[in-house]
Design an enzyme around this catalytic site. Structure first.
Site, PDB file in Angstrom:
ATOM      1  N   CYS A 121      23.926  39.346  45.595  1.00 29.45           N
ATOM      2  CA  CYS A 121      23.473  37.997  46.016  1.00 29.45           C
ATOM      3  C   CYS A 121      24.585  36.926  45.931  1.00 29.45           C
ATOM      4  O   CYS A 121      25.508  36.916  45.222  1.00 29.45           O
ATOM      5  CB  CYS A 121      22.092  37.727  45.347  1.00 29.45           C
ATOM      6  SG  CYS A 121      21.052  36.404  46.280  1.00 29.45           S
ATOM      7  N   CYS A 131      20.853  31.811  48.777  1.00 31.01           N
ATOM      8  CA  CYS A 131      21.387  33.353  48.509  1.00 31.01           C
ATOM      9  C   CYS A 131      22.154  33.789  49.875  1.00 31.01           C
ATOM     10  O   CYS A 131      22.523  34.778  49.949  1.00 31.01           O
ATOM     11  CB  CYS A 131      20.192  34.132  48.619  1.00 31.01           C
ATOM     12  SG  CYS A 131      18.924  33.674  47.459  1.00 31.01           S
ATOM     13  N   LYS A 196      10.756  40.943  48.596  1.00 31.63           N
ATOM     14  CA  LYS A 196      10.904  40.004  47.732  1.00 31.63           C
ATOM     15  C   LYS A 196      10.056  38.783  48.191  1.00 31.63           C
ATOM     16  O   LYS A 196      10.587  38.318  49.175  1.00 31.63           O
ATOM     17  CB  LYS A 196      12.361  39.799  47.323  1.00 31.63           C
ATOM     18  CG  LYS A 196      12.780  38.662  46.560  1.00 31.63           C
ATOM     19  CD  LYS A 196      14.450  38.420  46.383  1.00 31.63           C
ATOM     20  CE  LYS A 196      14.743  37.412  45.230  1.00 31.63           C
ATOM     21  NZ  LYS A 196      15.853  37.347  45.225  1.00 31.63           N
ATOM     22  N   GLU A 234       9.063  45.182  56.349  1.00 32.08           N
ATOM     23  CA  GLU A 234      10.452  45.223  55.705  1.00 32.08           C
ATOM     24  C   GLU A 234      10.609  46.357  54.846  1.00 32.08           C
ATOM     25  O   GLU A 234      12.138  46.726  54.777  1.00 32.08           O
ATOM     26  CB  GLU A 234      10.246  43.825  54.409  1.00 32.08           C
ATOM     27  CG  GLU A 234      10.266  42.580  54.975  1.00 32.08           C
ATOM     28  CD  GLU A 234      11.687  42.047  55.229  1.00 32.08           C
ATOM     29  OE1 GLU A 234      12.622  42.750  55.118  1.00 32.08           O
ATOM     30  OE2 GLU A 234      11.647  40.647  55.374  1.00 32.08           O
ATOM     31  N   LYS A 249       8.941  42.750  44.365  1.00 35.27           N
ATOM     32  CA  LYS A 249       9.265  41.653  43.538  1.00 35.27           C
ATOM     33  C   LYS A 249       8.597  40.487  43.754  1.00 35.27           C
ATOM     34  O   LYS A 249       8.679  40.285  44.876  1.00 35.27           O
ATOM     35  CB  LYS A 249      10.632  41.561  43.259  1.00 35.27           C
ATOM     36  CG  LYS A 249      11.138  40.713  42.555  1.00 35.27           C
ATOM     37  CD  LYS A 249      12.654  40.317  42.602  1.00 35.27           C
ATOM     38  CE  LYS A 249      13.024  38.873  41.805  1.00 35.27           C
ATOM     39  NZ  LYS A 249      14.416  38.602  42.429  1.00 35.27           N
ATOM     40  N   SER A 275      11.030  37.200  35.617  1.00 32.47           N
ATOM     41  CA  SER A 275      11.357  36.173  34.396  1.00 32.47           C
ATOM     42  C   SER A 275      10.082  35.461  34.002  1.00 32.47           C
ATOM     43  O   SER A 275       9.793  35.382  32.807  1.00 32.47           O
ATOM     44  CB  SER A 275      12.274  35.526  34.691  1.00 32.47           C
ATOM     45  OG  SER A 275      12.279  34.522  35.788  1.00 32.47           O
ATOM     46  N   TYR A 314      12.294  42.504  31.424  1.00 27.16           N
ATOM     47  CA  TYR A 314      12.972  42.020  29.966  1.00 27.16           C
ATOM     48  C   TYR A 314      12.506  42.337  28.739  1.00 27.16           C
ATOM     49  O   TYR A 314      13.024  42.241  27.902  1.00 27.16           O
ATOM     50  CB  TYR A 314      12.861  40.402  30.289  1.00 27.16           C
ATOM     51  CG  TYR A 314      13.441  40.093  31.451  1.00 27.16           C
ATOM     52  CD1 TYR A 314      14.760  39.791  31.698  1.00 27.16           C
ATOM     53  CD2 TYR A 314      12.658  39.579  32.649  1.00 27.16           C
ATOM     54  CE1 TYR A 314      15.407  39.503  32.866  1.00 27.16           C
ATOM     55  CE2 TYR A 314      13.183  39.276  33.809  1.00 27.16           C
ATOM     56  CZ  TYR A 314      14.746  39.057  34.012  1.00 27.16           C
ATOM     57  OH  TYR A 314      15.134  38.753  35.181  1.00 27.16           O
TER      58      TYR A 314
HETATM   59  C1  PBG Z   1      18.378  36.287  43.391  1.00 27.15           C
HETATM   60  C2  PBG Z   1      17.602  36.872  42.304  1.00 27.15           C
HETATM   61  C3  PBG Z   1      16.490  35.958  41.805  1.00 27.15           C
HETATM   62  C4  PBG Z   1      15.915  36.886  40.892  1.00 27.15           C
HETATM   63  C5  PBG Z   1      16.733  38.288  40.852  1.00 27.15           C
HETATM   64  N1  PBG Z   1      17.522  38.156  41.799  1.00 27.15           N
HETATM   65  C6  PBG Z   1      16.023  34.685  41.726  1.00 27.15           C
HETATM   66  C7  PBG Z   1      15.621  34.133  43.138  1.00 27.15           C
HETATM   67  O1  PBG Z   1      15.205  34.742  44.280  1.00 27.15           O
HETATM   68  O2  PBG Z   1      15.326  33.021  43.070  1.00 27.15           O
HETATM   69  C8  PBG Z   1      14.593  36.904  39.916  1.00 27.15           C
HETATM   70  C9  PBG Z   1      14.486  37.638  38.774  1.00 27.15           C
HETATM   71  C10 PBG Z   1      13.679  37.019  37.725  1.00 27.15           C
HETATM   72  O3  PBG Z   1      12.979  36.022  38.039  1.00 27.15           O
HETATM   73  O4  PBG Z   1      13.304  37.821  36.773  1.00 27.15           O
HETATM   74  N2  PBG Z   1      19.744  36.780  43.061  1.00 27.15           N
END
Ligand code: PBG
Length: 325
Positions: A121, A131, A196, A234, A249, A275, A314
């Protein structure tokens, strides 16, 4: 037959009985451990919004991954925080970039003992935090594809087993597959961040990876949380373009999507326990509102039960000791 002949409690009476009929089990080998590699760091830096999680200097990555391997984890997903950001995110495909160096070290240390996957990314590498690259103030899809191709090939050259495009550009899986094959990396797999969603649950990650967009937001390329049918499209497109694994995700608020994807498609389904989901458990546990171990295991179990073959989490390092205390 019904009650009193049928008594479902019979099979719940002892732990051995419950274990015997348990349908879904967690195992560390189905977990993937995200690792943040920070080119600016001299020592591990705690991430405030992700208690217990660190941004690592390149030289600490091998030790940290060894701890995870000791806990049964066999797969890592690398994210980089570069020392230099620019409009085009050029540090993302530098042969001596932060992720490329970390991949080389891991490959050298662990050989094929672990799966090394990399996030592909631009958001951590662009000065504006989007991105993709901007043209006339908008994220330009097709221009971004060329850069994603370079990033993926550079990760493969460093020794990645799997690249994971997460920028949600249309056609990114096809573009990356072609570039990998042309460069002689037909054995390198693609784990597509297909489903996503634009989500508030990425906030702690953006803190950790310093990648919140400076202007605008990601809703012009990430999925709308109200849609399920669109995301199945998608996923179907990504499989058609050559995705080996597809990802949903975030995970917890999207269990229905995991379960529909599992029912409909025959590729491995990954789910990213993101996260914000981690941070919520940590925060509630700190307040004494829930028990961390019980909450995390219940969430991971639910993600697996919904249909995830693989969970990016995590908590990956904690699971082994939690399930076999
Ligand atoms: C983009 C990316 C993101 C996450 C993983 N890859 C952030 C986004 O799209 O803002 C989020 C992962 C997480 O929140 O644990 N490179």
């Amino acid at each position: 037959m019904s009650f009193p002949d049928v008594r479902l409690r019979r099979l719940r009476r002892t732990q051995a009985m419950r274990d015997m009929i348990r349908e879904v089990r967690l195992h560390p080998s189905n977990l993937m451990y995200p690792v943040f590699v920070d080119e600016n760091a001299c020592a591990p830096i705690p991430i405030e919004s992700m208690p217990g999680y660190l941004r690592l200097p390149i030289q600490s990555v091998v030790d940290e991954v060894r701890h995870a391997v000791e806990q049964g984890v066999r797969a890592v997903l690398l994210f980089g925080i570069p020392s230099m950001k620019d409009e085009k995110g050029s540090a993302a495909y530098a042969a001596d970039g932060v992720v490329q160096k970390a991949v080389q070290l891991l490959r050298k240390e662990f050989g094929d003992e672990i799966v090394v996957a990399t996030d592909v990314c631009l958001c951590e590498y662009t000065a504006h935090g989007h991105c993709g690259v901007l043209k006339n103030g908008e994220v330009a899809n097709d221009l971004t594809l060329e850069i994603l191709q370079k990033i993926a090939v550079s990760h493969a050259q460093a020794g990645a087993d799997v690249v994971a495009p997460s920028s949600m550009m249309d056609g990114q899986v096809q573009a990356i597959r072609e570039a990998l094959d042309d460069a002689g990396f037909s054995q390198v797999g693609i784990m597509a961040y297909s489903a996503k969603y634009a989500s508030c649950f990425y906030a702690p990650f953006r803190d950790a990876a310093e990648c919140a967009p400076k202007l605008g937001d990601r809703r012009v390329y990430q999925m709308d949380c109200g849609n399920a049918r669109e995301v199945l499209r998608e996923i179907a497109l990504d499989i058609n373009e050559g995705a080996d694994i597809v990802m949903v995700k975030p995970a917890l608020a999207y269990l229905d999507i995991i379960s529909q994807a599992k029912a409909r498609f025959n590729v491995p389904i990954a789910a990213y326990n993101v996260s914000g989901e981690y941070a919520m458990v940590k925060a509630a546990a700190k307040m004494g509102y829930v028990d961390e171990k019980a909450a995390a295991l219940e969430i991971l179990m639910a993600i697996k039960r919904a249909g995830a073959d693989l969970i990016i989490t995590y908590f990956a390092k904690d699971v082994k000791s939690w399930i076999n205390p």
